[in-house]
Enzyme design. Structure first.
Site, PDB file in Angstrom:
ATOM      1  CD  GLU A 125      -2.828   1.305   2.361  1.00 19.24           C
ATOM      2  OE1 GLU A 125      -2.768   0.452   3.254  1.00 19.24           O
ATOM      3  OE2 GLU A 125      -3.616   2.251   2.368  1.00 19.24           O
ATOM      4  N   GLY A 265       3.356   2.005  11.012  1.00 17.62           N
ATOM      5  CA  GLY A 265       3.058   1.176  12.186  1.00 17.62           C
ATOM      6  C   GLY A 265       2.795  -0.286  11.846  1.00 17.62           C
ATOM      7  CB  ALA A 266       0.701  -2.466  11.609  1.00 14.21           C
ATOM      8  CG  MET A 267       0.210  -3.346   4.878  1.00 12.45           C
ATOM      9  SD  MET A 267      -0.723  -1.846   4.416  1.00 12.45           S
ATOM     10  CE  MET A 267      -1.996  -2.589   3.406  1.00 12.45           C
ATOM     11  CD  GLU A 268      -4.777  -1.870   5.697  1.00 16.39           C
ATOM     12  OE1 GLU A 268      -3.802  -1.487   6.364  1.00 16.39           O
ATOM     13  OE2 GLU A 268      -5.418  -1.116   4.933  1.00 16.39           O
ATOM     14  CG  ASN A 269      -0.180  -6.812   3.910  1.00 15.74           C
ATOM     15  OD1 ASN A 269      -0.230  -5.920   3.110  1.00 15.74           O
ATOM     16  ND2 ASN A 269       0.765  -6.905   4.842  1.00 15.74           N
ATOM     17  CG  HIS A 301      -5.970   0.714  12.624  1.00 19.79           C
ATOM     18  ND1 HIS A 301      -6.645   1.915  12.619  1.00 19.79           N
ATOM     19  CD2 HIS A 301      -5.433   0.577  11.381  1.00 19.79           C
ATOM     20  CE1 HIS A 301      -6.524   2.473  11.422  1.00 19.79           C
ATOM     21  NE2 HIS A 301      -5.790   1.691  10.647  1.00 19.79           N
ATOM     22  CD  GLU A 302      -2.892  -2.105  10.692  1.00 15.24           C
ATOM     23  OE1 GLU A 302      -3.437  -2.195   9.585  1.00 15.24           O
ATOM     24  OE2 GLU A 302      -2.409  -1.034  11.129  1.00 15.24           O
ATOM     25  CG  HIS A 305      -7.671  -1.578   7.914  1.00 12.54           C
ATOM     26  ND1 HIS A 305      -8.448  -0.578   7.385  1.00 12.54           N
ATOM     27  CD2 HIS A 305      -6.524  -0.963   8.324  1.00 12.54           C
ATOM     28  CE1 HIS A 305      -7.805   0.580   7.470  1.00 12.54           C
ATOM     29  NE2 HIS A 305      -6.626   0.379   8.045  1.00 12.54           N
TER      30      HIS A 305
HETATM   31  N1  B3K Z   1      -2.909   1.043   5.685  1.00 16.48           N
HETATM   32  C1  B3K Z   1      -1.611   1.115   6.294  1.00 16.48           C
HETATM   33  C2  B3K Z   1      -0.851   2.341   5.905  1.00 16.48           C
HETATM   34  C3  B3K Z   1      -0.115   2.260   4.634  1.00 16.48           C
HETATM   35  C4  B3K Z   1       0.766   3.476   4.495  1.00 16.48           C
HETATM   36  C5  B3K Z   1       1.447   3.545   3.209  1.00 16.48           C
HETATM   37  N2  B3K Z   1       2.350   4.665   3.144  1.00 16.48           N
HETATM   38  C6  B3K Z   1      -1.675   1.026   7.773  1.00 16.48           C
HETATM   39  C7  B3K Z   1      -2.977   1.355   8.368  1.00 16.48           C
HETATM   40  O1  B3K Z   1      -3.483   2.440   8.298  1.00 16.48           O
HETATM   41  O2  B3K Z   1      -3.559   0.463   8.918  1.00 16.48           O
HETATM   42 ZN    ZN Z   2      -5.417   1.871   8.720  1.00 22.68          ZN
END
Ligand code: B3K
Ligand code: ZN
Length: 878
Positions: A125, A265-269, A301-302, A305
């Site tokens: 992302e 911080g983190a990523m919701e893959n 949060h993740e 998502h």
């Molecule tokens: N969706 C990601 C953020 C991605 C940032 C890219 N520069 C984390 C979050 O908001 O959960």
């Molecule tokens: Zn987010």
């Protein structure tokens, strides 16, 4: 010579994709040098599109071969340039296969596929997938992915991707493979893979529909004893989403991986969250209360998502707040339910006011749904996230719990599997509730923090109390003359005995002790009836709208509200307003060259709060927190950092001296015995204890000694860090000894060392910049690790106004060098740093000139579009 400015992308140019991708089969041959990616895409024309040529995104790919429906393509059917592969005349439906070579080992930007320590991981992302293979790398193209990973088994025993595991096995030459299937269509930004030598802790969760989900948290072997809190938080989040929103998880496994090098911080893959290790790892001796709470919030949060972002995603990146604003609102409410609701709200608002309001008043101001950008990575902002959450919160409050649930049910049902817009969200709120939310849309379209001026008039004869509201939204870059917004103002009228009066908004109408006034016009009056005595109005309770509210309270009114308001948030806010006034008054005295004085009664009000046995310790700690220099500066014509700093330190020491006995008693009473617990009660007590310690330390040598004792006790990281920060801030005799002790204990723990860098970078001492420069040579520091850059350089530039804004411009020069050094390696992090200069117009002429010179120097050379956008807009915007 300067290159042409980078291109601006505009919302109004949005077009649906001309082609859709139904399935994606990827195969990764992961190697130390050069990784091969084979892709097979089933593509068809989009009935909503125009057909014609198909331009697939791709950057930094070394093409090996490309086949269409199984045949090598001839050169006159396609073109490849630096950022795309264009098929000039593709058929209606076809299969496109390709092989490319990429170089994760050289990827320092941490976007796409890269290496962190000994592992491979991804961050896609918003537009990182195009650095992996050719694709329509935009969120409105959703496809089912199958992924095969192949790597050396000894070095990378763990192979993960999205969805459910299908098969795995051994191969020749010590290699092995795994295949993952993700049955749920997703945009490319949610793709992820991880390969590494990782350990995991495992648990499981049963959903209401009877699905058993296997939960695993993967970390480097030495961190396996720091995962329990994250796992507990994940299970709580899953249960919470089932109860509050009726949403359950949809795959058989949910994996979380902690990595050390991560831009945010983190990523919701989907099914495979990748986390900055800062938001996973916690143990009582290594993590503070703030860390524990941060982990709970980000894990939540993740996870949230999965529905708000993944199953229902954004049509385009202008809609980012659709998923981020809503998901932040959800994580805030989750944390409030798990912990201390009142304190959580205060903390969120404190952050919003100090930082988002500043952004909204800066040259980078943008609506929560921006209408243009140069680099979308620059728009993962407090405005899109935090103000976005406030806008969802206003709608949730206007609807009330039942209608809001009905509206979110409708949203999930109507849009599951789609890529939608913020208008679609608001439409669900309106359709489910029957409310007219037309004016709500302005909150999405216009930047700037609305100003609301309030005046009151009491008529003892008629027993009426009139409140007149005037709202205005300041001009922001590219936006002037904004229409009035819908602004909900939750209001109570507090009587002399401290109780809310029961009043009505119409003569003889139904009475209530609290009313939500819904402002819709530039100027509007409300008249309360049945008001038997002159009340003190309590306005904007719970911070019911993200506005700046201005009402001419007398100091006595504020002290009265501090003691009596039935709304806990407004008790705190009354204290903040009072202290803000006191501090700004002291700055004026300093500028006038007269003695700094504190008005009568203020110290008494503090004493009462401190001794209030009914109040929760956590709330008392919030009441006793002095507003930050950054926040206070926004109330000055020209920010006077030195004056503000001196005023805060003077007031702090005064409180420390005047309330010495009460503070010492409180400190003693809050000593804890037994195991560290991150419960809301225990966190609240520590928070008050450490606030009190701050006052004691600034007032006397005995207070300083208490810091040293608390440090030496090594009871838990919260107490250790509170003491260490106070010691590092000043001239404490034991300063060097204590810092060296901390370093020798923790030199091998990267996250703990970040704290050590941070307290030194935030120190007010005059030698701080030299120290920061020296620390850049420390073995634990690296410009390639974003956490380190944030801990040392970010903390200096953003959390040390006194030293960063040193009159000689040394702080600015230092920042310039770091930005230019970092930009070629990691533009996202470099661009974050430049923001520290964006409000240069707020300072005195001399500082303005110096900051501006730095910005001009940055745009004059070839920098990334990330840095260019921030620097050039900072120079242009008013
Ligand atoms: N969706 C990601 C953020 C991605 C940032 C890219 N520069 C984390 C979050 O908001 O959960
Ligand atoms: Zn987010």
């Amino acid at each position: 010579m300067k290159e042409a400015s980078p291109r601006t992308i505009r919302l109004k140019d949005y077009q649906p994709p001309d082609y859709l991708i139904e399935t994606v089969d990827l195969s990764f041959d992961l190697r130390e040098q050069g990784t091969r990616v084979v892709s097979r895409l089933a593509i068809k024309r989009n009935p909503q599109g125009k057909g014609g040529a198909l331009k697939l995104n791709g950057e930094g790919l070394e093409p090996v071969w490309t086949r269409l429906n199984g045949s090598e393509m001839s050169a006159d059917h396609y073109r490849i340039d630096e950022e795309s592969l264009t098929l000039l005349d593709p058929p209606e439906a076809f299969v496109l296969e390709s092989e490319v070579i990429i170089a994760p080992e050289k990827n320092t930007a941490l976007e796409g596929l890269y290496r962190s320590g000994g592992m491979f991981c991804t961050q896609c992302e918003p537009e990182g997938f195009r650095k992996i293979t050719w694709f329509l790398d935009r969120p409105d193209v959703m496809a089912c992915f199958t992924v095969r990973l192949e790597a050396d088994k000894a070095q990378y025993p763990v192979l993960l991707s999205n969805g459910n595991p299908r098969e795995s096995g051994d191969l020749a030459d010590g290699r092995h493979y795994a295949v993952w299937d993700d049955p749920i269509p997703k945009p490319s930004y949610l793709f992820a893979l991880v390969a590494g030598d990782l350990r995991y802790i495992e648990d499981s969760h049963s959903t209401p529909s009877g699905r058993t989900v296997q939960l695993r948290l993967y970390v480097e072997p030495e961190n396996i004893d720091k995962c329990d809190h994250a796992m507990r938080s994940l299970i709580n989040a899953m249960r919470w989403d089932e109860e509050k929103y009726g949403r359950e998880y949809d795959l058989d496994v949910y994996n979380v991986v902690a990595v050390n090098d991560f831009n945010m911080g983190a990523m919701e893959n989907k099914g495979l969250n990748v986390f900055n290790s800062k938001y996973v790892l916690a143990r009582a001796d290594t993590a503070t209360d703030t860390d524990f709470l941060g982990i709970e919030g980000v894990i939540g949060h993740e996870y949230f998502h999965n529905w708000t972002g993944n199953r229902i995603t954004c049509r385009d990146w202008f809609q980012l707040s659709l998923k981020e604003g809503f998901t932040v609102f959800r994580d805030q409410e989750f944390s409030a339910d798990m912990g201390a609701r009142g304190v959580k709200r205060i903390e969120d608002v404190r952050m919003l006011r100090a930082h988002q309001f500043a952004e909204d008043a800066s040259p980078m101001a943008h609506p929560i749904r921006p209408d243009s950008y140069i680099e979308i990575n620059n728009f993962y902002t407090l405005t899109v996230y935090e103000k976005g959450a406030e806008v969802v919160r206003m709608q949730a409050n206007l609807l009330g719990p039942e209608l809001f649930r009905k509206a979110t049910d409708l949203y999930f049902e109507r849009h599951d599997g789609q890529a939608v817009t913020t208008e679609d969200f608001v439409r669900c709120m309106a359709d489910a509730s029957g409310k007219d939310l037309g004016q709500m849309q302005h909150w999405y379209d216009y930047a700037g923090t609305p100003q609301v001026k309030v005046q009151s008039e009491y008529d003892p004869e008629a027993q009426t109390f009139a409140l007149t509201f005037e709202q205005s939204v300041p001009d922001t870059p590219g936006q002037t003359n904004k229409p009035p917004f819908l602004i909900p103002i939750v209001t109570g009228l507090v009587g002399a005995d401290g109780d809310d009066l029961s009043v009505s908004l119409e003569a003889g109408g139904e009475t209530a002790t609290e009313h939500t006034l819904q402002l819709t016009q530039a100027k509007q009056q409300y008249v309360f009836h049945g008001v038997a005595q002159k009340p003190v109005p309590s306005l904007l309770r719970g911070f019911s709208a993200p506005v700046n509210l201005d009402y001419g309270y007398a100091d006595d009114d504020l002290m009265f509200l501090m003691a009596h308001d039935s709304d806990g948030f407004n008790r705190w806010d009354a204290a903040q307003t009072l202290v803000r006034r006191v501090l700004l008054g002291m700055v004026q005295q300093y500028q006038d060259g007269v003695e700094m004085l504190v008005p009568d009664g203020v110290l008494e009000a503090f004493r009462r709060s401190l001794l209030d046995e009914q109040a929760q310790p956590a709330l008392v700690a919030e009441v006793l927190a002095l507003p930050s220099i950054g926040y206070l500066g926004d109330f000055m014509e020209t920010v006077d950092i030195d004056g503000l700093h001196l005023a805060r330190e003077t007031l702090r020491a005064m409180i420390g001296r005047e309330l010495d006995r009460e503070l010492n008693d409180t400190y003693a009473a809050l000593q804890e015995a037994g195991e560290y617990q991150p419960t809301p009660q225990a966190i609240g007590r520590r928070s008050l204890k450490n606030r009190v310690l701050g006052y004691l330390a600034s007032a006397s040598l005995a207070g300083e000694e208490l810091c040293r004792q608390q440090y030496l006790a090594q009871h838990n990281m919260t107490d250790v860090m509170a003491a260490l920060a106070l010691i590092a801030d000043g001239d404490h005799a034991a300063r060097e000894e204590v810092l060296a002790d901390f370093e020798s204990r923790w030199r091998r723990d990267a996250l703990v060392m970040d704290k050590w860098f941070g307290v030194q970078a935030m120190s007010n001492r005059s030698d701080t910049l030299d120290r920061v420069k020296a620390l850049m040579q420390h073995h634990a520091f690296s410009m390639h690790n974003p956490n380190k850059v944030r801990a040392l350089i970010g903390a200096f530039a953003n959390a040390n106004p006194v030293r960063f804004h040193a009159a000689d411009g040394s702080g600015y020069e230092f920042l310039k060098k770091r930005v230019l050094e970092l930009d070629p390696a990691n533009p996202q992090i470099a661009a974050r740093l430049v923001r520290a200069l964006s409000r240069w117009r707020r300072y005195d002429e001399d500082r303005q000139a110096k900051m501006r010179a730095v910005l001009e120097a940055i745009v004059a050379i070839k920098v990334s579009k990330d840095v260019y956008e921030i620097a050039s807009k900072s120079l242009d915007g008013g």
